[in-house]
Design a protein around this motif. Structure first.
Motif, short mmCIF file in Angstrom:
data_model
loop_
_atom_site.label_atom_id
_atom_site.label_comp_id
_atom_site.label_asym_id
_atom_site.label_seq_id
_atom_site.Cartn_x
_atom_site.Cartn_y
_atom_site.Cartn_z
N ARG A 143 -2.81 -9.55 -7.41
CA ARG A 143 -2.00 -8.58 -8.15
C ARG A 143 -2.47 -7.21 -7.69
N LEU A 144 -1.52 -6.36 -7.31
CA LEU A 144 -1.84 -4.98 -6.94
C LEU A 144 -1.71 -4.13 -8.18
N THR A 145 -2.81 -3.49 -8.58
CA THR A 145 -2.83 -2.69 -9.79
C THR A 145 -3.30 -1.27 -9.47
N ALA A 146 -2.98 -0.36 -10.34
CA ALA A 146 -3.48 1.00 -10.21
C ALA A 146 -4.98 0.97 -10.48
N PRO A 147 -5.76 1.77 -9.76
CA PRO A 147 -7.20 1.76 -9.97
C PRO A 147 -7.54 2.26 -11.37
N THR A 152 6.09 2.23 -6.23
CA THR A 152 4.78 2.36 -6.89
C THR A 152 3.69 1.55 -6.20
N HIS A 153 4.08 0.62 -5.34
CA HIS A 153 3.13 -0.26 -4.64
C HIS A 153 2.38 -1.16 -5.61
N LEU A 154 2.98 -1.45 -6.73
CA LEU A 154 2.40 -2.35 -7.73
C LEU A 154 3.16 -3.67 -7.69
N GLY A 155 2.47 -4.75 -8.00
CA GLY A 155 3.13 -6.05 -8.04
C GLY A 155 2.16 -7.16 -7.73
N SER A 214 0.55 7.52 -6.90
CA SER A 214 0.09 7.16 -5.57
C SER A 214 -1.41 7.00 -5.50
N GLY A 215 -1.84 6.50 -4.39
CA GLY A 215 -3.24 6.27 -4.13
C GLY A 215 -3.46 4.81 -3.84
N PRO A 216 -4.65 4.49 -3.43
CA PRO A 216 -4.95 3.09 -3.11
C PRO A 216 -4.81 2.21 -4.35
N ARG A 217 -4.41 1.00 -4.12
CA ARG A 217 -4.27 0.03 -5.20
C ARG A 217 -5.45 -0.91 -5.20
N GLN A 218 -5.73 -1.48 -6.35
CA GLN A 218 -6.76 -2.50 -6.44
C GLN A 218 -6.09 -3.85 -6.24
#
Length: 153
Positions: A144-148, A93-96, A11-15
């Motif tokens: 693209r939403l990526t993990a920081p 995961t809020h990734l994609g 979790s946490g904000p995505r880039q």
């Protein structure tokens, strides 16, 4: 109603990373469902549709009486301005990624092209789809939403 306040995995904000046009179209072509946005009665209208990417153009199938069929049939000049959006974002995961294309839509009138699209693109609904609409992208935006990035320990 019960809400689960558990944090998603990683979790946490995505880039948000901007995608190049060719990568955005490649991703859009990797999925078959999107949303077309057009004007109906002077208001924005959104419809979920399945699509195929063909030589950089997005093609959807429609039917007689569909709002998109009548809008493109009435279109003059360069066509009807539309937006098309497709994405693949994991809800946990809020990734994609997400891609939005803005361009002009035209009703496909060539019988050979229409027959080809009937073979390439199977509608998801049990309804006769005798028409096809081609959207030529003029503006392509994608993220693209990526993990920081985490600093090394």
């Amino acid at each position: 109603m019960v809400f689960d306040n558990a944090e998603p995995v990683g979790s946490g904000p995505r880039q948000s990373v901007e995608l190049a046009d060719d990568e955005a179209l490649r991703l859009l072509g990797s999925v078959s469902l999107g949303r077309i946005v057009f004007t109906r009665h002077a208001l924005p209208t959104v419809r979920p549709v399945n699509h195929v990417l063909d030589a950089g153009d997005i093609v959807i199938r429609t039917h007689e009486g569909a709002a998109m069929t009548s809008r493109t049939r009435q279109g003059r000049g360069p066509g009807v301005v539309v937006a098309y959006e497709a994405d693949a974002i994991d809800p946990d995961t809020h990734l994609g990624w997400s891609v939005v294309v803005t361009g002009y839509a035209h009703l496909v009138t060539d019988a050979h092209e229409l027959a080809r699209y009937r073979k390439l693109l199977r509608p998801w609904v049990e309804q006769t789809m005798d028409y096809a609409v081609r959207i030529h992208p003029d503006l392509i935006t994608g993220i693209r939403l990526t993990a920081p990035d985490r600093p090394a320990a």
